[in-house]
Design a protein around this motif. Sequence first.
Motif, short mmCIF file in Angstrom:
data_model
loop_
_atom_site.label_atom_id
_atom_site.label_comp_id
_atom_site.label_asym_id
_atom_site.label_seq_id
_atom_site.Cartn_x
_atom_site.Cartn_y
_atom_site.Cartn_z
N SER A 67 0.85 -1.20 0.00
CA SER A 67 0.00 0.00 0.00
C SER A 67 0.88 1.24 0.00
N PRO A 68 0.34 2.37 -0.44
CA PRO A 68 1.13 3.61 -0.47
C PRO A 68 1.64 3.99 0.92
N LEU A 69 2.83 4.54 0.94
CA LEU A 69 3.43 5.00 2.20
C LEU A 69 2.82 6.35 2.54
N GLN A 70 2.13 6.42 3.65
CA GLN A 70 1.47 7.65 4.08
C GLN A 70 2.44 8.53 4.86
N GLU A 71 2.16 9.83 4.88
CA GLU A 71 2.95 10.76 5.68
C GLU A 71 2.38 10.77 7.09
N LYS A 72 2.61 9.69 7.80
CA LYS A 72 2.14 9.54 9.17
C LYS A 72 3.08 8.59 9.89
N HIS A 73 2.85 8.43 11.18
CA HIS A 73 3.65 7.49 11.95
C HIS A 73 3.37 6.07 11.48
N ILE A 74 4.43 5.34 11.23
CA ILE A 74 4.30 3.93 10.86
C ILE A 74 4.68 3.14 12.10
N THR A 75 3.70 2.55 12.74
CA THR A 75 3.94 1.88 14.02
C THR A 75 3.90 0.37 13.93
N VAL A 76 3.52 -0.16 12.77
CA VAL A 76 3.49 -1.61 12.58
C VAL A 76 4.53 -1.95 11.52
N GLY A 77 5.51 -2.75 11.94
CA GLY A 77 6.57 -3.14 11.01
C GLY A 77 6.08 -4.13 9.98
N SER A 78 6.64 -4.03 8.82
CA SER A 78 6.35 -4.96 7.74
C SER A 78 7.60 -5.81 7.54
N ASP A 79 7.54 -6.72 6.63
CA ASP A 79 8.74 -7.47 6.29
C ASP A 79 9.65 -6.50 5.54
N PHE A 80 10.91 -6.43 5.92
CA PHE A 80 11.82 -5.45 5.34
C PHE A 80 12.75 -6.13 4.34
N GLU A 122 16.54 -0.78 6.41
CA GLU A 122 15.14 -0.41 6.54
C GLU A 122 14.61 -0.72 7.94
N LEU A 123 14.94 -1.90 8.44
CA LEU A 123 14.52 -2.29 9.79
C LEU A 123 15.06 -1.31 10.82
N ALA A 124 16.34 -0.99 10.72
CA ALA A 124 16.97 -0.09 11.69
C ALA A 124 16.33 1.29 11.66
N LYS A 125 16.03 1.81 10.48
CA LYS A 125 15.38 3.11 10.38
C LYS A 125 13.96 3.05 10.95
N PHE A 126 13.26 1.93 10.76
CA PHE A 126 11.94 1.75 11.35
C PHE A 126 12.03 1.83 12.88
N VAL A 127 12.99 1.12 13.45
CA VAL A 127 13.18 1.14 14.90
C VAL A 127 13.52 2.57 15.36
N GLY A 128 14.36 3.25 14.62
CA GLY A 128 14.70 4.63 14.95
C GLY A 128 13.48 5.54 14.96
N GLU A 129 12.60 5.36 13.99
CA GLU A 129 11.39 6.18 13.96
C GLU A 129 10.51 5.92 15.19
N GLN A 130 10.47 4.68 15.66
CA GLN A 130 9.66 4.38 16.86
C GLN A 130 10.18 5.18 18.05
N ILE A 131 11.50 5.27 18.17
CA ILE A 131 12.10 6.05 19.26
C ILE A 131 11.74 7.53 19.10
N LEU A 132 11.78 8.02 17.88
CA LEU A 132 11.49 9.44 17.63
C LEU A 132 10.02 9.76 17.89
N TYR A 133 9.11 8.84 17.63
CA TYR A 133 7.69 9.09 17.93
C TYR A 133 7.52 9.33 19.43
N LYS A 134 8.23 8.56 20.24
CA LYS A 134 8.17 8.74 21.69
C LYS A 134 8.73 10.11 22.07
N LYS A 135 9.83 10.49 21.46
CA LYS A 135 10.43 11.80 21.74
C LYS A 135 9.46 12.92 21.33
N MET A 136 8.75 12.73 20.22
CA MET A 136 7.76 13.71 19.80
C MET A 136 6.67 13.85 20.85
N SER A 137 6.22 12.73 21.38
CA SER A 137 5.16 12.77 22.40
C SER A 137 5.68 13.41 23.70
#
Length: 167
Positions: free
Chosen positions: A112-125, A130-145
């Motif tokens: 499916s198209p990649l949306q401009e939103k938080h991606i909180t469910v990992g897919s097969d990479f 790609e996996l490492a950047k996904f994990v990094g984004e999860q940390i940044l979402y917490k920092k944003m909150s």
Amino acid sequence: NAAHLTQRSEIVNQFLTTNDGELNFNKISFIAGDIELPFFGMSKIDYELVSNSLTNFFHCAADLDFLMPPAQATTKVILAIDNIFTLISQSPQRNIKLEYVSTVGVGGKCRSPLQEKHITVGSDFFNSYELAKFVGEQILYKKMSDGFGISILRPSMIVGHSQSGVV
């Protein structure tokens, strides 16, 4: 290291020099460092200089070894993020904005198209990057909150020879 710093700064200077020989900038200082090392591997003097003058942080450093073991790739991303927030927290400036370069690869093999939103469910990479950047984004979402100003930029995959662009 110092030799690599000189080489990289000359490339940047050449890139930013206009046709008439004038530089397009006058406020750039080059300091050797390593995003994965505590205090970025900088001397105490350089680290304090950066900390005291920091207003924005643009993070685009990455190890693009797609075949790196997933745990190693993820550790590299986490170390970089930890070091960035250590620096930000030690700066006397407030409201420092972080621009974080991620990748469209955080969508993994999802069709499916990649949306401009938080991606909180990992897919097969496709790879560990790609996996490492996904994990990094999860940390940044917490920092944003937690109230940090962060923009996550997801450029498309860039492929090709680094000098000629040949794919």
